[in-house]
Design a protein around this motif. Structure first.
Motif, short mmCIF file in Angstrom:
data_model
loop_
_atom_site.label_atom_id
_atom_site.label_comp_id
_atom_site.label_asym_id
_atom_site.label_seq_id
_atom_site.Cartn_x
_atom_site.Cartn_y
_atom_site.Cartn_z
N LEU A 22 12.15 -46.64 2.33
CA LEU A 22 12.38 -46.23 3.72
C LEU A 22 11.08 -45.64 4.24
O LEU A 22 10.53 -44.71 3.65
CB LEU A 22 13.50 -45.18 3.78
CG LEU A 22 14.90 -45.72 3.52
CD1 LEU A 22 15.91 -44.58 3.44
CD2 LEU A 22 15.31 -46.68 4.64
N ILE A 23 10.63 -46.22 5.33
CA ILE A 23 9.34 -45.80 5.89
C ILE A 23 9.60 -44.92 7.11
O ILE A 23 10.42 -45.26 7.96
CB ILE A 23 8.52 -47.04 6.34
CG1 ILE A 23 8.50 -48.06 5.23
CG2 ILE A 23 7.13 -46.64 6.79
CD1 ILE A 23 7.74 -47.64 4.01
N PRO A 24 8.89 -43.82 7.22
CA PRO A 24 9.10 -42.97 8.41
C PRO A 24 8.45 -43.59 9.65
O PRO A 24 7.32 -44.06 9.60
CB PRO A 24 8.41 -41.65 8.04
CG PRO A 24 7.42 -42.03 6.99
CD PRO A 24 7.93 -43.22 6.27
N GLU A 25 9.22 -43.63 10.73
CA GLU A 25 8.70 -44.10 12.01
C GLU A 25 9.23 -43.14 13.07
O GLU A 25 10.02 -42.26 12.79
CB GLU A 25 9.21 -45.52 12.31
CG GLU A 25 8.77 -46.56 11.33
CD GLU A 25 7.61 -47.42 11.84
OE1 GLU A 25 7.38 -47.48 13.06
OE2 GLU A 25 6.94 -48.04 11.00
N ASP A 78 12.65 -38.54 14.57
CA ASP A 78 12.12 -39.14 13.34
C ASP A 78 13.20 -40.01 12.75
O ASP A 78 14.34 -39.58 12.58
CB ASP A 78 11.75 -38.04 12.34
CG ASP A 78 10.56 -37.25 12.81
OD1 ASP A 78 10.62 -36.01 12.78
OD2 ASP A 78 9.58 -37.89 13.23
N SER A 85 13.93 -43.16 9.62
CA SER A 85 13.40 -43.89 8.47
C SER A 85 13.92 -45.30 8.55
O SER A 85 15.13 -45.52 8.60
CB SER A 85 13.89 -43.24 7.17
OG SER A 85 13.57 -41.88 7.19
#
Lengths: 340, 106
Positions: free
Chosen positions: B4-7, B92, B94
């Motif tokens: 899971l990438i933070p965007e 924020d 993910s």
């Protein structure tokens, strides 16, 4: 003959019912997109009708009608703008946005006028319909011009007075690319395209093919108009609540401007274009009406400094009910006087 | 285990006349996509019931990485200064499958 009994047609009565429904705080709600769908239908149907009638039209009168519609579309907002500024209660941006509405037209009012004329048995030419189609765009353009001019004037004043204290966002440089898109918006406005396009189709289609459409654009037309006016009655009632925000000066403008527009319309309809009583009445209605479907979003986008409550309340809460209940019979009466 | 990438999720609630400008801005800033939802409500512009063209709102969602956030917020700020009413909030999130978020829209 000119009593208010002529208003006892379903179209106007449904407008009143819609108004009442909202006023008594009934929980009746129409589906969200319904007004938009009804509006699309009405424009298409009236366009097709008009186009079909245009086959019998004279080119010269048609051309003159278009010319004068454009003139009215450019002139009425200027008059409105001047009046509003004279009152000294309205700033330039709001004046520009409000004025644009009065140069344009309300198809709903126009159709109610047609229903009224049909009821009293007065015939009318089809030229006012073409005028309806072309009056939308000039008003939007004038509104944009007035707003843009006022904006630049205000920016200049700020830069002269301030000694560096005020921060001014670079508006003028940005105005140029906006012009093209706003002009594009004014000329390709949804209502205009639909109306003119339908008229074109109605004019060039085979009459036999057009006959097949009549159950759709003729038989059920009045019912759909009733639904539309019912919804508009509710919307008008909703706007009445904003009267306090709008103030008495603007409300008086909302009552006077249609009378001015109607007077000019009657003059144009009779002395310039030579229409019969029905035609004069319709041109008066075109002059008197204010747009509440097409112009408000255009102004919202192009003149964000203006308060939508003002122009929408005026167009929908003041002028539209005024025209439907008092205006149409009055303009008919004046048209009869003038044509005699 | 999933990656899971933070965007950043930028949500804008505004009148739908601004839709094209928002799309233009989002494309210009290299976002990989956007989602629009019909909305209604009330706020600084009064009640937006969605019945007429003028009081129809949209809820505009765009997900982009932290680096591209400031430019987008600058554009939105400019719209607000011009006088438009926008509600903008950044949250924020993910995201799964982060690769597609790296490619700008075609």
């Amino acid at each position: 003959m000119f009593g208010l009994t002529n208003l006892l047609i379903p179209a106007v009565l449904f407008f009143a019912l819609g108004f009442l429904t909202r006023a008594i705080k009934s929980d009746l709600r129409l589906p969200q997109d319904m007004a938009k769908m009804l509006s699309i239908y009405l424009l298409m149907a009236i366009g097709l009708h008009g186009g079909y009638e245009l086959g019998k039209a004279e080119l010269v009168t048609a051309f003159n009608s278009v010319l004068w519609a454009v003139i009215l579309g450019f002139t009425l907002p200027l008059i409105g703008y001047g009046l509003l500024l004279l009152s000294r209660r309205v700033d330039k941006m709001n004046a520009a946005a409000i004025a644009a509405h009065y140069g344009s037209v309300s198809a709903g009012t126009f159709l109610t006028a047609i229903a009224y004329l049909d009821n009293v048995g007065v015939s009318y030419e089809s030229y006012p319909l073409i005028m309806l189609a072309v009056m939308e765009s000039p008003a939007i353009i004038v509104g944009l011009l007035l707003a843009s001019w006022s904006r630049q004037r205000m920016a200049q004043d700020l830069s002269i007075d301030s000694s560096g204290a005020a921060v001014i966002h670079q508006m003028p440089a940005d105005d140029k690319p906006r012009w093209r898109s706003l002009l594009h918006e004014a000329l390709t406005n949804g209502s205009v395209v639909l109306l003119l396009g339908s008229m074109f189709i109605g004019a060039i289609s085979e009459p036999a093919a057009m006959q097949k459409l009549f159950p759709f654009i003729d038989e059920i037309f009045m019912g759909i108009l009733c639904l539309f006016l019912f919804e508009m009655g509710m919307e008008a009632a909703r706007r009445i609540g904003e009267f306090r925000k709008v103030g008495p000066v603007l409300i008086i403008f909302g009552l006077i401007m249609p009378l001015i527009g109607a007077a000019i319309g009657i003059a144009v309809g009779h002395w310039v274009l030579g229409f019969g009583v029905g035609g004069i009445t319709l041109v008066a209605v075109l002059g008197a009406s204010a747009s509440y479907i097409a112009v408000p979003p255009a102004m919202r986008l192009a003149v964000p400094e203006a308060n939508p409550s003002f122009y929408l309340t005026l167009a929908l809460g003041v002028t539209f009910p005024f025209n439907v209940v008092f205006g149409i019979p009055l303009y008919h009466y004046l048209a009869e006087l003038v044509a005699a | 285990m999933h990656r899971l990438i933070p965007e950043k999720l930028v949500t804008i609630i505004t009148n739908d006349v601004l839709e094209h400008q928002l799309i233009k801005s989002v494309r210009k800033n290299g976002a990989s996509g956007y989602t629009i939802v019909h909305a209604r409500g009330a706020g600084s512009s009064g009640e937006q019931s969605g019945m007429l063209n003028i009081d129809t709102n949209i809820k505009f969602h765009v997900i982009l990485p932290q680096e591209r956030l400031t430019q987008l917020l600058d554009d939105l700020d400019y719209l607000i200064h011009k006088g438009h009413h926008l509600t903008v909030y950044v949250s924020d999130v993910s995201v799964l499958d982060a690769d597609k978020f790296k490619k700008p829209m075609t």
